[in-house]
Design an enzyme around this catalytic site. Sequence first.
Site, PDB file in Angstrom:
ATOM      1  N   CYS A 148       0.815  -1.218   0.000  1.00 27.78           N
ATOM      2  CA  CYS A 148       0.000   0.000   0.000  1.00 27.78           C
ATOM      3  C   CYS A 148       0.846   1.264   0.000  1.00 27.78           C
ATOM      4  O   CYS A 148       0.685   2.133  -0.861  1.00 27.78           O
ATOM      5  CB  CYS A 148      -0.948  -0.005   1.201  1.00 27.78           C
ATOM      6  SG  CYS A 148      -1.976   1.474   1.325  1.00 27.78           S
ATOM      7  N   GLY A 286     -10.975  -3.246 -14.118  1.00 28.23           N
ATOM      8  CA  GLY A 286     -11.313  -3.093 -12.711  1.00 28.23           C
ATOM      9  C   GLY A 286     -10.697  -1.838 -12.134  1.00 28.23           C
ATOM     10  O   GLY A 286     -10.189  -0.970 -12.851  1.00 28.23           O
ATOM     11  N   ILE A 288      -7.915  -1.200 -10.228  1.00 29.56           N
ATOM     12  CA  ILE A 288      -6.482  -0.931 -10.381  1.00 29.56           C
ATOM     13  C   ILE A 288      -6.156  -0.514 -11.811  1.00 29.56           C
ATOM     14  O   ILE A 288      -5.436   0.463 -12.043  1.00 29.56           O
ATOM     15  CB  ILE A 288      -5.656  -2.167  -9.972  1.00 29.56           C
ATOM     16  CG1 ILE A 288      -5.862  -2.461  -8.486  1.00 29.56           C
ATOM     17  CG2 ILE A 288      -4.180  -1.955 -10.270  1.00 29.56           C
ATOM     18  CD1 ILE A 288      -5.216  -3.753  -8.016  1.00 29.56           C
ATOM     19  N   ARG A 376      -5.389  -9.624  -7.897  1.00 32.87           N
ATOM     20  CA  ARG A 376      -4.287  -9.946  -7.010  1.00 32.87           C
ATOM     21  C   ARG A 376      -4.550 -11.304  -6.367  1.00 32.87           C
ATOM     22  O   ARG A 376      -5.708 -11.722  -6.226  1.00 32.87           O
ATOM     23  CB  ARG A 376      -4.121  -8.874  -5.927  1.00 32.87           C
ATOM     24  CG  ARG A 376      -3.838  -7.497  -6.476  1.00 32.87           C
ATOM     25  CD  ARG A 376      -3.585  -6.486  -5.372  1.00 32.87           C
ATOM     26  NE  ARG A 376      -2.371  -6.817  -4.618  1.00 32.87           N
ATOM     27  CZ  ARG A 376      -1.149  -6.452  -4.979  1.00 32.87           C
ATOM     28  NH1 ARG A 376      -0.962  -5.765  -6.089  1.00 32.87           N
ATOM     29  NH2 ARG A 376      -0.098  -6.762  -4.233  1.00 32.87           N
ATOM     30  N   ALA A 424      -6.912  -2.035   2.038  1.00 36.97           N
ATOM     31  CA  ALA A 424      -6.070  -1.662   3.168  1.00 36.97           C
ATOM     32  C   ALA A 424      -6.897  -1.305   4.398  1.00 36.97           C
ATOM     33  O   ALA A 424      -6.540  -1.656   5.520  1.00 36.97           O
ATOM     34  CB  ALA A 424      -5.166  -0.491   2.782  1.00 36.97           C
ATOM     35  N   HIS A 548     -24.057  24.331   2.724  1.00 30.80           N
ATOM     36  CA  HIS A 548     -24.388  24.649   1.334  1.00 30.80           C
ATOM     37  C   HIS A 548     -23.462  25.755   0.836  1.00 30.80           C
ATOM     38  O   HIS A 548     -23.207  26.708   1.558  1.00 30.80           O
ATOM     39  CB  HIS A 548     -25.843  25.124   1.242  1.00 30.80           C
ATOM     40  CG  HIS A 548     -26.218  25.634  -0.120  1.00 30.80           C
ATOM     41  ND1 HIS A 548     -26.527  24.790  -1.164  1.00 30.80           N
ATOM     42  CD2 HIS A 548     -26.327  26.908  -0.609  1.00 30.80           C
ATOM     43  CE1 HIS A 548     -26.828  25.518  -2.234  1.00 30.80           C
ATOM     44  NE2 HIS A 548     -26.705  26.806  -1.924  1.00 30.80           N
TER      45      HIS A 548
END
Length: 577
Positions: A148, A286, A288, A376, A424, A548
Amino acid sequence: MEVKVPDIGDFTDVPVVTVLVSVGDTVAAEDPLIEIESDKATMEVPCPAAGKVTEIKVAEGDKVSEGTVILMLEGADAKDEAPKAEAPAAEAPKAVAAIGTATGTGDVHAEVVVLGSGPGGYTAAFRAADLGKKVVMIERNPTLGGVCLNVGCIPSKALLHVAKVITEAEEMGAHGITFTKPKINLDELRGFKDSVVSQLTGGLDGLSKGRKVQVVRGYGKFTGPNMIEVTGDDGTKTVSFDQCIIAAGSEPVALPFIPEDDRVIDSTGALELKDIPKRMLVLGGGIIGLEMACVYDALGAKVTVVELMDQIIPGADKDIVKPLMNRIKGRYENIFLKTKVTAVEALKGGMKVTFEDDKGESFNDTFDKVLVAVGRKPNGKVIAAEQAGVAVDDRGFIAVDAQQRTGVPHIFAIGDVVGQPMLAHKAVHEGKVAAEVCAGEKRFFDAKLIPSVAYTDPEVAWCGLTETEAKAKGIKYEKGVFPWAASGKSLSNGRSEGITKLLFDPADDRIIGACIVGTNAGDLISECALAIEMGADAVDLGHTIHPHPTLSETVNFAAEMFEGTITDLMPPKKKKH
């Protein structure tokens, strides 16, 4: 007997990547039958018993869920139960007979040893130390932080920030502000990315010393129920322990038909940023793959994405990924859906890639670089866990219970190695649970949900139940959808393509799911996650005053759309008020 997809956790409608057997094959128990893919990882479905394959019920590209019939098996004992692709956290995991013989006290001894220093690993180590334990953390790389911090989440977000600045400057031309084309200095860009990584990993060194957590460098493998052998640059040493937390992580999936070549890279190679290719293929649509596509597109590469399924980010609802799809269609060279890569050939002029679409028609193209981002796989197989009696399945996953215990009571496991989702932030919370249980506390991992985010442009985020999952499971729901075209903040940002969608239980109006696409969706989803964990209903969200103009208002407005109380748009229906 019918062979069905076993329990695969919280995933439904996952695509079949590869069918690994053919009609007439004789298979043994536990032989892999098919390979399926979630948003970030692949897993194999094992055969429940020995027999002969007489009929195959699925094909590559089909979507399957728990209970889907894969094939027919002749000569099998129909009473055999299918093994689980991933053991549910609440189920007691099994141990195997420990085959390691190492005993006694090692060169280093710890009350708690943590194998791996990623977000889950260092969290577990630091928490255990804070609770009074003598802790040793084993890390194979020169720096702490795991995938990570070093070659994953953090460096990719640094580069995605750069990509955002480039594209925002480019798009300001439509608003009367024109900038010259950016000059990209790759050495300085890498330096920026590396400085972010160094700051965080260096901080971990300081936290380790402050907590008196001893760090042992090298590859760790079990040699017995209470011993790990660590091989590093300075030789081999042994670490004995009273308790152990496995945080060994995962690594990118490699495809066997793709040749080894410097022009073929995985996510780690993509982050090295050695050059900017003229034409780049991203194999896998996907999270990654699309994040890296976003980076290289902004830096000037002509990007092509190929995805086996009929949409990008298969784990998300189609309506939520549509704004992202519409945006990148206008930026990327090609996006091929329902298409697979059947061959890659390394030529002097580039990487020649053969594609096959859903009609069976083949075509070729040549690219300067190919990024393989098809998921992975866990590292459970590379740590010799069986030496300690810890069971590891064929895919490399380690089953744990709700306290993160493996089948060996004093050995715990967390993060990617225990199953989906491979994120993670999931590992961090599991690490705290494992450390606190090691210290004698009664802790359990009982999160209702784990948010997912694709840090693309626009970002895509979801948590809890999705519409796709609800329909597949027959779960009743109602929804409130707010289009960002009616948001003052999104219009001011020049990015009105977003959508905030909330799902509610019609029995009590409690929020059960949320999906957001748009700028900063990854930050906005946290409010929805908290609302689900706290059991909030539509009125709670609608009556919470949001500042806002902000994008966070869209959560408020989506709840009001469900309730029929919204005033910023015509309400779709009048519900209660």
